[in-house]
Design an enzyme around this catalytic site. Structure first.
Site, PDB file in Angstrom:
ATOM      1  N   ASP A  97       1.131  -1.851   0.073  1.00  0.00           N
ATOM      2  CA  ASP A  97       0.009  -0.225  -0.113  1.00  0.00           C
ATOM      3  C   ASP A  97       0.583   1.349  -0.342  1.00  0.00           C
ATOM      4  O   ASP A  97       2.358   1.481   0.580  1.00  0.00           O
ATOM      5  CB  ASP A  97      -0.889   0.400   1.390  1.00  0.00           C
ATOM      6  CG  ASP A  97      -1.979  -0.709   1.288  1.00  0.00           C
ATOM      7  OD1 ASP A  97      -2.199  -1.423   0.387  1.00  0.00           O
ATOM      8  OD2 ASP A  97      -2.703  -0.825   1.927  1.00  0.00           O
ATOM      9  N   HIS A 118       3.838  -2.284   2.695  1.00  0.00           N
ATOM     10  CA  HIS A 118       4.094  -0.973   2.708  1.00  0.00           C
ATOM     11  C   HIS A 118       5.031  -0.208   1.665  1.00  0.00           C
ATOM     12  O   HIS A 118       6.381  -1.221   2.091  1.00  0.00           O
ATOM     13  CB  HIS A 118       3.105  -0.093   3.443  1.00  0.00           C
ATOM     14  CG  HIS A 118       2.772   0.018   3.690  1.00  0.00           C
ATOM     15  ND1 HIS A 118       2.319  -0.754   5.377  1.00  0.00           N
ATOM     16  CD2 HIS A 118       1.201   0.470   3.698  1.00  0.00           C
ATOM     17  CE1 HIS A 118       0.837  -0.645   5.465  1.00  0.00           C
ATOM     18  NE2 HIS A 118       0.324   0.330   5.010  1.00  0.00           N
TER      19      HIS A 118
END
Length: 307
Positions: free
Chosen positions: A114, A273
């Site tokens: 993400d 991430h």
């Protein structure tokens, strides 16, 4: 007694000599001017020859290796690369696959990132994934797609799945209304299409910033889920994570979180991430992948189930 006749003869001789000197000097000057003119003419001739050669060379370039031709060749090469990738097509089977993503006897890992792309972390992650020949799913932020379009294009052209994480990642902004969730999704999708050069691309897949649950924005998220579904857009959370965005993670805490949340599950969607601050995630990725391989997992992206 002065001999005037002799003096006149002498003056005549002097005058003749002076005339000869002047004439000789003029001849010399004329010769010098002639040499200069010949030299200038020769240089001019050479310059014309060079110019003519340049024109000929230019014509050759225009016919073969012109910048325009190079652009065409690069475009064709890019199109060839893109033609080897997939365009997600949402089908009823794909919807059913997503609804049953955790119901399987196979050991499947979906690696997801993400908040990217980022200039420093995403290239490291792409390099590691290439070394392992593993494809991942990148839930990109629209604001970062605008900053680093070449990285999104690289992700796409190397076979990774480009999914949607909204534009701003500002909870107050995106969750101000269900329509705003859809608007951020739409804005990001258009950016993705532009940077990868595929106007028909549609990820059909959204990940809510902070996840689809939670108390503060629960009602807005619930309405947004239905609005997304009405527009052919699915959403996915995760059932495993490294907690690389919580507190001050360490190598030990990241592996402990991964091992604990993977547990004995067959199908795992792993949250990580690739934002600019996630150097530790990049450092730990080989260890994470090695662990999953040792546990017998194969790797898939949402290309494999959304079709």
């Amino acid at each position: 007694m002065i001999n005037y006749e002799y003096e006149e003869v002498s003056l005549t001789v002097v005058k003749r000599l002076n005339k000869k000197k002047v004439f000789g000097l003029l001849v010399i000057i004329l010769l010098i001017l002639l040499i200069i003119l010949l030299y200038v003419f020769n240089i001019h001739k050479k310059m014309l020859a060079v110019k003519e050669q340049d024109i000929n060379d230019s014509e050759i370039i225009n016919e073969s290796d012109s910048p325009k031709q190079e652009i065409i060749d690069e475009k064709q090469e890019s199109e060839n690369i893109i033609n080897n990738t997939k365009l997600p097509q949402l089908t009823q089977t794909g919807i059913e696959n997503m609804n049953n993503i955790y119901v399987t006897n196979e050991k499947i890992a979906y690696i997801t990132f993400d908040d990217g792309p980022s200039q420093n972390i995403t290239p490291q992650i792409l390099s590691i994934l290439e070394q392992y020949n593993i494809k991942a799913t990148f839930f990109v932020l629209g604001c970062n797609v605008a900053r680093y379009p070449n990285l999104v294009k690289q992700e796409y052209e190397t076979g990774h799945y480009i999914a949607n994480h909204g534009y701003s990642h500002s909870y107050d902004a995106i969750y101000s209304s269900p329509q705003m969730v859809l608007d951020e999704y739409t804005k990001t999708e258009q950016l993705i299409r532009t940077v990868i050069g595929q106007e028909e691309y549609c990820s059909h897949l959204f990940r809510f910033p902070g996840g689809s649950g939670g108390k503060k924005y629960r009602d807005v998220k619930a309405q947004a889920k239905q609005l997304l579904a009405d527009n052919g857009i699915l959403y996915i959370d995760w059932n495993s994570l490294t907690n690389d965005s919580v507190g001050k993670p360490t190598e030990e805490s990241i592996m402990n979180s991964l091992i604990t949340t993977v547990g004995t599950k067959n199908s795992v969607v792993i949250l990580m991430h690739d934002a600019a601050s996630k150097q530790l995630t990049a450092n730990m990725l080989p260890q994470i992948l090695n662990y999953l391989i040792e546990q017998g997992y194969t790797f898939k992206t949402f290309y494999d189930i959304i079709q």
